[in-house]
Design an enzyme around this catalytic site. Structure first.
Site, short mmCIF file in Angstrom:
data_model
loop_
_atom_site.label_atom_id
_atom_site.label_comp_id
_atom_site.label_asym_id
_atom_site.label_seq_id
_atom_site.Cartn_x
_atom_site.Cartn_y
_atom_site.Cartn_z
N THR A 38 0.90 -1.22 0.00
CA THR A 38 -0.04 -0.06 0.19
C THR A 38 0.78 1.38 0.06
OG1 THR A 38 -2.08 0.96 0.83
CG2 THR A 38 -0.39 0.24 2.57
N CYS A 44 -3.19 7.94 7.68
CA CYS A 44 -4.01 6.30 7.29
C CYS A 44 -2.93 5.46 8.11
CB CYS A 44 -4.20 6.07 6.09
SG CYS A 44 -5.13 7.00 5.15
N HIS A 61 -5.87 -1.03 4.75
CA HIS A 61 -5.33 0.52 4.83
C HIS A 61 -6.58 1.10 5.27
CE1 HIS A 61 -3.47 3.75 2.16
NE2 HIS A 61 -4.43 4.52 3.11
#
Lengths: 176, 207
Positions: A38, A44, A61
């Site tokens: 990712t 995040c 994620h």
């Protein structure tokens, strides 16, 4: 020492491991030797769960901590409180065992600087806190963390060995 | 999958026109700031779903600088001004009168220079729109980041609370003599904000 054919084969395989991209507010699970990746985690949080016995691994994620603060939820993987149980059940579906799972988390940074910091803020911290809490409630231990700070991160799970690789701008690659 | 909203051409045309005037203003402001002639290519305006914009500007791991401002007043939303790494250094070189290639990293001075440029550009852009529409708009104190595009963008989206919406994306290229500064202007309007803008412009669908 002579290099063993097995090790050579492993090295060869590593070089050609297929990368599977995990988008924002998304999750992917694999039972194959893959690299789940990712890109650009800011506030995040990226969570990997890995079962070393079956080599089943997954990557989530997370954007936001708490789905209960929203009226409509169209993407459970966006939230720590819904995404983590979802990742867990997907891992189960692929044959991974909850008792074996190793969790690693990365991200939750404070990306912006300026006088107006308060309002963005601590979303990263809240994502980290909720991720830890949810994992604890599910009885999953966190093996390694690379969280906080003020830099973006790319997170890669290698499902051949459970290693997590962290790429950051301006610093060497780190393996956790 | 969420069904994609189709924005009628007449709105896109109006936005293109606003962008042209708004960024024309911004280019003038930049020229004053740099005390040099600045030209501008005609900006292109697009609407995107938020998921789509992560692949723009060079992808999620592209290093960029970003000035983040909140819009307040008659129209609420968030504005991001994004410059590629190279363009960031070029801006600093121009502003501090240095040779091309002199600046290879960002220090505190550079950070505040780029932040100020983003502030000035956004301010003059908004003033132009205000002048055309009679809408009152203010911008908040700018915030700054220099890092991976994906990390900055996702954090901005979370901070603005406009995830799930469509994003107005305006690409601008400023020229200063032979040098090119590539700037990317993102506006994340709050729900209803764009309608208010179109209304104020007197644009309605099907005209």
């Amino acid at each position: 020492m002579q290099s063993s054919p097995v090790r050579e084969a492993a090295a060869f395989q590593e070089a050609k491991l297929t990368e599977i991209q995990v988008g924002i507010a998304d999750l992917k699970v694999t039972a194959q030797p893959h690299r789940l990746i990712t890109l650009g985690l800011g506030s995040c949080v990226g969570l990997t769960l890995y079962d070393p016995a079956t080599r089943v691994g997954g990557l989530l994620h997370i954007m936001l901590p708490d789905s209960t603060q929203f009226n409509s939820v169209n993407k459970p993987a966006k939230f720590a409180d819904l995404g983590i149980p979802l990742l867990l059940s997907e891992i189960g579906r692929y044959g991974g065992k909850v008792n074996n799972l190793q969790a690693k988390i990365a991200g939750g940074a404070q990306m912006f600087s300026g006088l107006n910091e308060k309002f963005v803020l601590n979303i990263g911290e809240r994502n980290i806190a909720m991720t830890r809490q949810t994992l604890k409630n599910l009885g999953i231990r966190i093996m390694a963390e690379e969280v906080g700070g003020n830099r973006g991160r790319t997170m890669i799970l290698d499902t051949t060995n459970g290693q997590v690789i962290i790429r950051t701008v301006g610093t060497p690659v780190k393996v956790i | 999958m969420i069904k994609k909203k189709v924005i009628p051409d007449v709105y896109i045309d109006a936005l293109q026109e606003i962008s042209n005037i708004g960024l024309g203003n911004a280019a003038t402001a930049l020229a004053e700031l740099l005390d040099k002639k600045v030209d501008m290519a005609v900006p292109k305006a697009f609407f995107f779903d938020v998921e789509e914009i992560f692949d723009m500007v060079g992808g999620p791991e592209e290093i960029v600088s970003c000035v983040f401002l909140n819009l307040e007043g008659d129209i609420h939303g968030t504005v991001l001004f994004i410059f590629t790494e190279r363009s960031t250094y070029r801006l600093i070189e121009m502003l501090t009168g240095q040779e091309v290639g002199n600046v290879t990293e960002l220090d505190v001075m550079g950070e505040s220079a780029v932040s100020e440029i983003g502030n000035v550009l956004t301010g003059s852009f908004m003033n132009a729109i205000g002048g055309m529409t009679g809408l009152r708009m203010n911008t908040s104190v700018p915030m700054f980041a220099f890092d991976m595009f994906g990390a900055i963008l996702s954090t901005s989206l979370v901070a603005s609370g406009h995830w799930d919406d469509q994003v107005l994306f305006i690409e601008t290229v400023f020229f200063q003599e032979t040098d090119e500064i590539r700037g990317h202007f993102f506006m994340l309007p709050e729900t209803g904000a764009l309608n208010r803008l179109f209304e104020a412009l007197g644009v309605t669908e099907g005209v």
